[in-house]
Scaffold this motif. Structure first.
Motif, PDB file in Angstrom:
ATOM      1  N   VAL A 168      -5.484 -54.164   2.898  1.00  0.00           N
ATOM      2  CA  VAL A 168      -5.021 -53.818   4.251  1.00  0.00           C
ATOM      3  C   VAL A 168      -6.139 -54.056   5.265  1.00  0.00           C
ATOM      4  CG1 VAL A 168      -4.345 -51.893   5.749  1.00  0.00           C
ATOM      5  CG2 VAL A 168      -3.223 -52.204   3.533  1.00  0.00           C
ATOM      6  N   ALA A 169      -7.344 -53.636   4.941  1.00  0.00           N
ATOM      7  CA  ALA A 169      -8.480 -53.829   5.861  1.00  0.00           C
ATOM      8  C   ALA A 169      -8.787 -55.299   6.066  1.00  0.00           C
ATOM      9  CB  ALA A 169      -9.714 -53.103   5.325  1.00  0.00           C
ATOM     10  N   VAL A 170      -8.841 -56.051   4.974  1.00  0.00           N
ATOM     11  CA  VAL A 170      -9.145 -57.481   5.058  1.00  0.00           C
ATOM     12  C   VAL A 170      -8.075 -58.207   5.861  1.00  0.00           C
ATOM     13  CG1 VAL A 170      -9.349 -59.592   3.684  1.00  0.00           C
ATOM     14  CG2 VAL A 170     -10.500 -57.520   2.930  1.00  0.00           C
ATOM     15  N   THR A 171      -6.824 -57.801   5.675  1.00  0.00           N
ATOM     16  CA  THR A 171      -5.715 -58.452   6.378  1.00  0.00           C
ATOM     17  C   THR A 171      -5.755 -58.156   7.872  1.00  0.00           C
ATOM     18  OG1 THR A 171      -4.361 -58.277   4.384  1.00  0.00           O
ATOM     19  CG2 THR A 171      -3.208 -58.700   6.450  1.00  0.00           C
ATOM     20  N   ILE A 172      -5.999 -56.926   8.239  1.00  0.00           N
ATOM     21  CA  ILE A 172      -6.116 -56.586   9.665  1.00  0.00           C
ATOM     22  C   ILE A 172      -7.239 -57.400  10.299  1.00  0.00           C
ATOM     23  CG2 ILE A 172      -6.727 -54.752  11.304  1.00  0.00           C
ATOM     24  CD1 ILE A 172      -5.318 -52.790   9.351  1.00  0.00           C
ATOM     25  N   ARG A 190      -1.683 -54.409  16.292  1.00  0.00           N
ATOM     26  CA  ARG A 190      -0.474 -53.845  16.901  1.00  0.00           C
ATOM     27  C   ARG A 190       0.555 -53.377  15.874  1.00  0.00           C
ATOM     28  NH1 ARG A 190       2.593 -57.281  19.589  1.00  0.00           N
ATOM     29  NH2 ARG A 190       1.650 -59.211  18.824  1.00  0.00           N
ATOM     30  N   PHE A 191       0.423 -53.772  14.611  1.00  0.00           N
ATOM     31  CA  PHE A 191       1.374 -53.424  13.561  1.00  0.00           C
ATOM     32  C   PHE A 191       2.808 -53.742  13.980  1.00  0.00           C
ATOM     33  CE2 PHE A 191      -2.289 -50.824  12.438  1.00  0.00           C
ATOM     34  CZ  PHE A 191      -2.369 -51.027  11.066  1.00  0.00           C
ATOM     35  N   THR A 229     -12.261 -53.144  10.450  1.00  0.00           N
ATOM     36  CA  THR A 229     -11.175 -52.800  11.376  1.00  0.00           C
ATOM     37  C   THR A 229     -11.623 -52.108  12.661  1.00  0.00           C
ATOM     38  OG1 THR A 229     -10.818 -50.677  10.255  1.00  0.00           O
ATOM     39  CG2 THR A 229      -9.558 -52.576   9.457  1.00  0.00           C
ATOM     40  N   GLU A 230     -12.890 -51.702  12.772  1.00  0.00           N
ATOM     41  CA  GLU A 230     -13.315 -50.863  13.888  1.00  0.00           C
ATOM     42  C   GLU A 230     -13.210 -51.548  15.248  1.00  0.00           C
ATOM     43  OE1 GLU A 230     -17.302 -49.648  13.168  1.00  0.00           O
ATOM     44  OE2 GLU A 230     -18.060 -51.671  12.873  1.00  0.00           O
ATOM     45  N   LYS A 231     -13.210 -52.877  15.273  1.00  0.00           N
ATOM     46  CA  LYS A 231     -13.067 -53.584  16.545  1.00  0.00           C
ATOM     47  C   LYS A 231     -11.610 -53.804  16.922  1.00  0.00           C
ATOM     48  CE  LYS A 231     -17.483 -56.041  16.235  1.00  0.00           C
ATOM     49  NZ  LYS A 231     -18.176 -57.369  16.202  1.00  0.00           N
ATOM     50  N   MET A 232     -10.687 -53.438  16.027  1.00  0.00           N
ATOM     51  CA  MET A 232      -9.272 -53.711  16.259  1.00  0.00           C
ATOM     52  C   MET A 232      -8.431 -52.442  16.330  1.00  0.00           C
ATOM     53  SD  MET A 232      -8.899 -57.021  13.752  1.00  0.00           S
ATOM     54  CE  MET A 232      -7.373 -57.573  14.515  1.00  0.00           C
ATOM     55  N   LEU A 233      -8.889 -51.386  15.666  1.00  0.00           N
ATOM     56  CA  LEU A 233      -8.136 -50.134  15.643  1.00  0.00           C
ATOM     57  C   LEU A 233      -8.994 -48.989  16.164  1.00  0.00           C
ATOM     58  CD1 LEU A 233      -6.595 -50.329  12.032  1.00  0.00           C
ATOM     59  CD2 LEU A 233      -5.601 -51.199  14.166  1.00  0.00           C
ATOM     60  N   ARG A 264       3.055 -44.910   9.825  1.00  0.00           N
ATOM     61  CA  ARG A 264       3.414 -43.952  10.857  1.00  0.00           C
ATOM     62  C   ARG A 264       2.184 -43.122  11.183  1.00  0.00           C
ATOM     63  NH1 ARG A 264       9.015 -43.143   7.930  1.00  0.00           N
ATOM     64  NH2 ARG A 264      10.226 -44.692   9.072  1.00  0.00           N
ATOM     65  N   PHE A 265       1.652 -43.329  12.348  1.00  0.00           N
ATOM     66  CA  PHE A 265       0.414 -42.656  12.738  1.00  0.00           C
ATOM     67  C   PHE A 265       0.686 -41.504  13.705  1.00  0.00           C
ATOM     68  CE2 PHE A 265      -0.642 -47.222  12.203  1.00  0.00           C
ATOM     69  CZ  PHE A 265      -1.257 -47.123  10.979  1.00  0.00           C
TER      70      PHE A 265
END
Length: 462
Positions: free
Chosen positions: A45-49, A80-81, A431-435, A461-462
């Motif tokens: 999931v992290a690599v994909t984001i 953006r999921f 992911t820290e630059k995207m989420l 679902r966040f």
């Protein structure tokens, strides 16, 4: 065993293998197996984001905006999921997850199984409102199928065939088949249809094209298609694995069909999986670890290096001996670059693979001093174990002194596994630059409780 006509019996490998996978249920898994799946999922999931902002993922989304009007029912793993159709989500997530060369690897089979397993599990699972337990079981099945077929055909098929692509249709089909609850007969048909669509060669290395990510997208799409067709009664080759005109004899000059059914020493192949810390060919990770150690010890004497010899195994040399990579992507498969860069800079990350780094005169000079040599003992260990991808780097300086470092299992290998905190650190760094910090924390927490989820849609679902 022989028949009355004197010819040897051949087990019905496709049928027996398919039935074995079809019969799997969640009770076959223990807490270690479940934890291994959650680690693979978290990593992918992290690599994909992180890879979702790349050009390859952008192109695939443009393609589906023209070609597919399917009702959105699954998430694309990005900042953006956004919701998309099952096929688009599976394909785009596969492309994003494989584009950085940071996705996991099963060394014995030389495969990247997350990219051909998890996109199907998430996209189809979301459409079907599958439970966390169903997703976990499907992922274990996907890894089991891909790893076993990869072990059966390698290392002989590896010269021309990208194993992840060849076994990927089977892995994805196994995942989809489990989520659709195919019976044993349908599972055989599903495998037959998946195998006849297997493909993927190494030609993309010559110009650094995007074909490698096409391979994993194709695998996920073919797997989903094969399972759905089988559920509707569409038949597939019942000897796709062992047949004289089957996939294994087509891609592998030498193969071992018994590996399809042999007992696994670690219960399930997902437990033999390794996490990558460097965004490049996994055959080079032990060399990179060795180079980083040598950098710390010898960073003040880099300019005095006369020659560097990398003693390793033949398969690594055959695939990565590239002293003059034509571009930054080709550098990911260059032994010379992946030793020189960490030796010079003390790091090797996503930013290391750029034209600026590649064209650095000091780096270029250092690359010219590197010679790979096949070490008989290292090569023998590789051939015996299939998962010891070792490198021994020896540096000779102008004063005649030498320095060397040997690494057998690099950081992230299942023999040298990352801790939960290290895996979470990789997740955050990607992911820290995207989420937002809150989204990252919640996503990590959701993955950790996947086994208890009633609906996999709750993952996002966040």
């Amino acid at each position: 065993m022989s028949r009355s006509d004197g010819r040897a019996f051949m087990p019905q490998y496709t049928k027996e293998f398919s039935q074995f996978i079809a019969k799997m249920d969640f009770s076959c898994l223990n807490s270690t197996d479940i934890a291994a799946v959650c680690s693979c999922l978290k990593d992918f999931v992290a690599v994909t984001i992180a890879g979702s902002s790349g050009r390859e993922a952008e192109i695939w989304q443009q393609y589906y905006s023209v070609m597919d009007n399917t009702l959105p029912s699954a998430n694309i793993l990005s900042a953006r999921f956004q919701r998309a159709g099952v096929l688009e989500a599976a394909a785009v997530n596969a492309v994003s997850g494989h584009s950085l060369d940071l996705d996991d690897v099963h060394t014995k089979s030389i495969t990247h199984l997350a990219a051909v397993t998890i996109p199907t599990a998430l996209a189809l699972g979301q459409k079907l409102n599958s439970s966390g337990a169903e997703i976990i079981l499907a992922i274990v099945a996907g890894y089991e199928v891909g790893a076993r077929i990869g072990e059966a055909i390698n290392p002989s098929s590896y010269k021309h065939w990208h194993t992840t692509s060849v076994v990927g249709t089977f892995s994805s089909a196994a995942v989809a088949g489990k989520l659709l609850n195919l019976d044993e007969e349908s599972f055989v048909n599903c495998m037959g249809s998946a195998g006849t669509q297997s493909a993927g060669v190494w030609a993309f290395l010559e110009n650094g094209s995007m074909s490698k990510t096409l391979h994993v997208a194709h695998a996920n799409l073919c797997g989903i298609q094969s399972a759905y067709l089988a559920s509707l009664g569409f038949t597939g080759a019942s000897t796709i694995l062992e047949g004289e005109r089957g996939i294994i004899s087509a891609v592998a000059p030498e193969y071992n069909l018994d590996r399809l059914l042999a007992p696994s020493p670690m219960r399930w192949k997902v437990n033999e999986n390794s996490i990558k810390l460097y965004p490049c060919c996994r055959h080079l990770h032990s060399a990179i670890d060795a180079a980083l150690i040598l950098h710390r010890e010898e960073k003040n004497r880099i300019e005095k290096i006369v020659e560097i010899t990398d003693y390793t195994y033949s398969t690594a040399i055959a695939l990565t001996d590239n002293p003059r990579p034509a571009n930054a992507y080709a550098a990911k498969f260059s032994l010379q670059y992946c030793i020189a860069a960490p030796l010079l800079y003390g790091k090797l990350n996503k930013e290391s693979f750029s034209e600026e780094y590649l064209n650095n005169p000091t780096l270029q000079s250092l690359m010219k001093k590197i010679t790979p040599l096949c070490d008989e003992s290292i090569d023998a260990q590789y051939c015996e174990t299939k998962d010891k991808w070792a490198h021994r780097i020896v540096i000779r300086f102008s004063d005649g002194n030498t320095s060397e470092q040997y690494v057998d299992y690099p950081s992230g290998d299942f023999h040298h596994a990352l801790s939960d905190s290290q895996l979470n650190e990789k997740f955050v760094s990607l992911t820290e630059k995207m989420l937002s910090t809150d989204m990252i924390s919640k996503l990590i927490a959701n993955i950790d409780v996947l086994p208890e989820m009633n609906n996999v849609n709750d993952l996002f679902r966040f």
